[in-house]
Design an enzyme around this catalytic site. Structure first.
Site, PDB file in Angstrom:
ATOM      1  N   ASP A  17      24.871  32.436  35.016  1.00 54.74           N
ATOM      2  CA  ASP A  17      24.092  33.613  35.426  1.00 54.74           C
ATOM      3  C   ASP A  17      22.671  33.561  34.856  1.00 54.74           C
ATOM      4  O   ASP A  17      22.443  32.989  33.790  1.00 54.74           O
ATOM      5  CB  ASP A  17      24.808  34.877  34.932  1.00 54.74           C
ATOM      6  N   HIS A  34      17.308  29.079  41.339  1.00 54.60           N
ATOM      7  CA  HIS A  34      18.567  28.448  41.751  1.00 54.60           C
ATOM      8  C   HIS A  34      18.441  26.929  41.705  1.00 54.60           C
ATOM      9  O   HIS A  34      19.372  26.229  41.302  1.00 54.60           O
ATOM     10  CB  HIS A  34      18.964  28.926  43.149  1.00 54.60           C
ATOM     11  N   LEU A 128      36.223  13.707  34.030  1.00 52.99           N
ATOM     12  CA  LEU A 128      36.121  15.165  34.062  1.00 52.99           C
ATOM     13  C   LEU A 128      36.502  15.726  35.434  1.00 52.99           C
ATOM     14  O   LEU A 128      36.054  15.221  36.462  1.00 52.99           O
ATOM     15  CB  LEU A 128      34.668  15.561  33.743  1.00 52.99           C
TER      16      LEU A 128
HETATM   17  C1  IPE Z   1      28.370  36.264  38.794  1.00 55.75           C
HETATM   18  O1  IPE Z   1      27.011  36.558  38.688  1.00 55.75           O
HETATM   19  C2  IPE Z   1      28.586  35.279  39.897  1.00 55.75           C
HETATM   20  C3  IPE Z   1      28.079  33.936  39.666  1.00 55.75           C
HETATM   21  C4  IPE Z   1      27.458  33.515  38.608  1.00 55.75           C
HETATM   22  C5  IPE Z   1      28.298  33.005  40.736  1.00 55.75           C
HETATM   23  P1  IPE Z   1      26.363  37.823  39.410  1.00 55.75           P
HETATM   24  O2  IPE Z   1      24.938  37.807  39.061  1.00 55.75           O
HETATM   25  O3  IPE Z   1      26.721  37.825  40.842  1.00 55.75           O
HETATM   26  O4  IPE Z   1      27.146  39.016  38.700  1.00 55.75           O
HETATM   27  P2  IPE Z   1      26.772  40.554  38.556  1.00 55.75           P
HETATM   28  O5  IPE Z   1      26.458  41.064  39.923  1.00 55.75           O
HETATM   29  O6  IPE Z   1      25.589  40.643  37.643  1.00 55.75           O
HETATM   30  O7  IPE Z   1      27.985  41.174  37.946  1.00 55.75           O
HETATM   31  C1  IPE Z   2      23.308  33.193  39.069  1.00 55.31           C
HETATM   32  O1  IPE Z   2      22.039  33.710  38.911  1.00 55.31           O
HETATM   33  C2  IPE Z   2      23.479  32.504  40.393  1.00 55.31           C
HETATM   34  C3  IPE Z   2      24.407  33.198  41.298  1.00 55.31           C
HETATM   35  C4  IPE Z   2      24.977  34.351  41.084  1.00 55.31           C
HETATM   36  C5  IPE Z   2      24.698  32.527  42.549  1.00 55.31           C
HETATM   37  P1  IPE Z   2      21.573  35.078  39.553  1.00 55.31           P
HETATM   38  O2  IPE Z   2      21.018  34.822  40.901  1.00 55.31           O
HETATM   39  O3  IPE Z   2      22.681  36.080  39.512  1.00 55.31           O
HETATM   40  O4  IPE Z   2      20.411  35.489  38.557  1.00 55.31           O
HETATM   41  P2  IPE Z   2      20.064  36.926  38.000  1.00 55.31           P
HETATM   42  O5  IPE Z   2      21.316  37.545  37.479  1.00 55.31           O
HETATM   43  O6  IPE Z   2      19.500  37.691  39.170  1.00 55.31           O
HETATM   44  O7  IPE Z   2      19.052  36.671  36.931  1.00 55.31           O
HETATM   45 MG    MG Z   3      23.253  37.454  38.121  1.00 55.94          MG
END
Ligand code: IPE
Ligand code: IPE
Ligand code: MG
Length: 231
Positions: A17, A34, A128
């Site tokens: 995240d 990303h 792995l």
């Molecule tokens: C969780 O992250 C999902 C992934 C990392 C793929 P999100 O960014 O979607 O989670 P929330 O919405 O903050 O809970």
């Molecule tokens: C995690 O990063 C990637 C996915 C959930 C696919 P985010 O896109 O959720 O990044 P934040 O939480 O907005 O910083």
């Molecule tokens: Mg996120």
């Protein structure tokens, strides 16, 4: 630090995240976050075997992530497809085995096809195991398991029955579950399997995560006292 209480975790699960916040901090579009996050995936896959890790589950896209703007979903799907393409060669060199956890609907047929090919071509690899949690939701996974048991005519089920009908029944429960970016929640990730996982939350944003950070998490895990309800 105090004495080591645990061997290295066999299975580490990661909620990757913070890509969006990394991009914002660098005044870049979320897509750049990303792309940078995909580089962190590579670093972690390279380092994990050196730390004694045998299985790594990476939360790449949740069932709830479909609620994001369509252009961000497109970016994520393209990036996944590109990464899977690149690993068609690298998985052989690194002896990686790909497993996938998640629902196939409504993923694009081209993506599913590439994924299936990589799963097949790496099935006999002994290094792995990378379990990609893609279009993954833990509540959906548990519901899927219960429905499979109902379809098999089961009238009563045990916890072992549910475990045996998860997306990847051979995958051991993760000893260590990491979430980056400072959020402290599970966001529908491995709700069944994480019953006794050690949780590790770090403020590091996923694109900044690397082998050193993984090693730090593993070391902290090794000093945790796990009790499993005992004394
Ligand atoms: C969780 O992250 C999902 C992934 C990392 C793929 P999100 O960014 O979607 O989670 P929330 O919405 O903050 O809970
Ligand atoms: C995690 O990063 C990637 C996915 C959930 C696919 P985010 O896109 O959720 O990044 P934040 O939480 O907005 O910083
Ligand atoms: Mg996120």
């Amino acid at each position: 630090m105090a004495e080591i209480l645990n061997p290295p975790p066999k299975h580490v699960a990661i909620i990757m995240d913070g890509n969006g916040r990394w991009a914002a901090a660098h005044k870049l579009p979320r897509s750049a976050g990303h792309r940078e996050g995909a580089k962190a995936v590579r670093r972690v896959i390279e380092t994990a075997p050196q730390l004694g890790i045998k299985f790594i589950t990476l939360y790449a896209f949740s069932t709830e992530n479909w609620s994001r703007p369509q252009d961000e979903i497109n970016t994520l799907m393209q990036l996944l497809e590109k990464t899977i393409d690149e690993y068609q060669h690298e998985a052989k060199q690194q002896n990686l085995r790909l497993w996938v956890s998640g629902a196939r609907e409504p993923l694009a047929p081209e993506l599913l096809d590439k994924m299936d090919k990589l799963v097949q071509s790496t099935a006999t690899h002994t290094g792995l195991t990378v379990n990609l949690a893609l279009n993954y939701g833990a509540q959906q996974e548990i519901t899927h398991a219960v429905n499979a048991l109902l379809a098999a005519g089961k009238k009563q089920i045990t916890p072992q029955d549910i475990t045996a009908h998860l997306y990847q029944p051979q995958l051991p429960a993760p000893e260590l579950l990491i979430r980056t970016s400072g959020e402290q929640r599970l966001s529908n990730f491995l709700l069944w399997q994480a019953a006794y996982s050690e949780l590790y939350f770090t403020p590091v944003l996923w694109p900044d995560f690397d082998g050193k950070e993984l090693q730090k998490a593993v070391q902290i895990y090794q000093h945790r006292q796990r009790r499993f309800g005992g004394v």
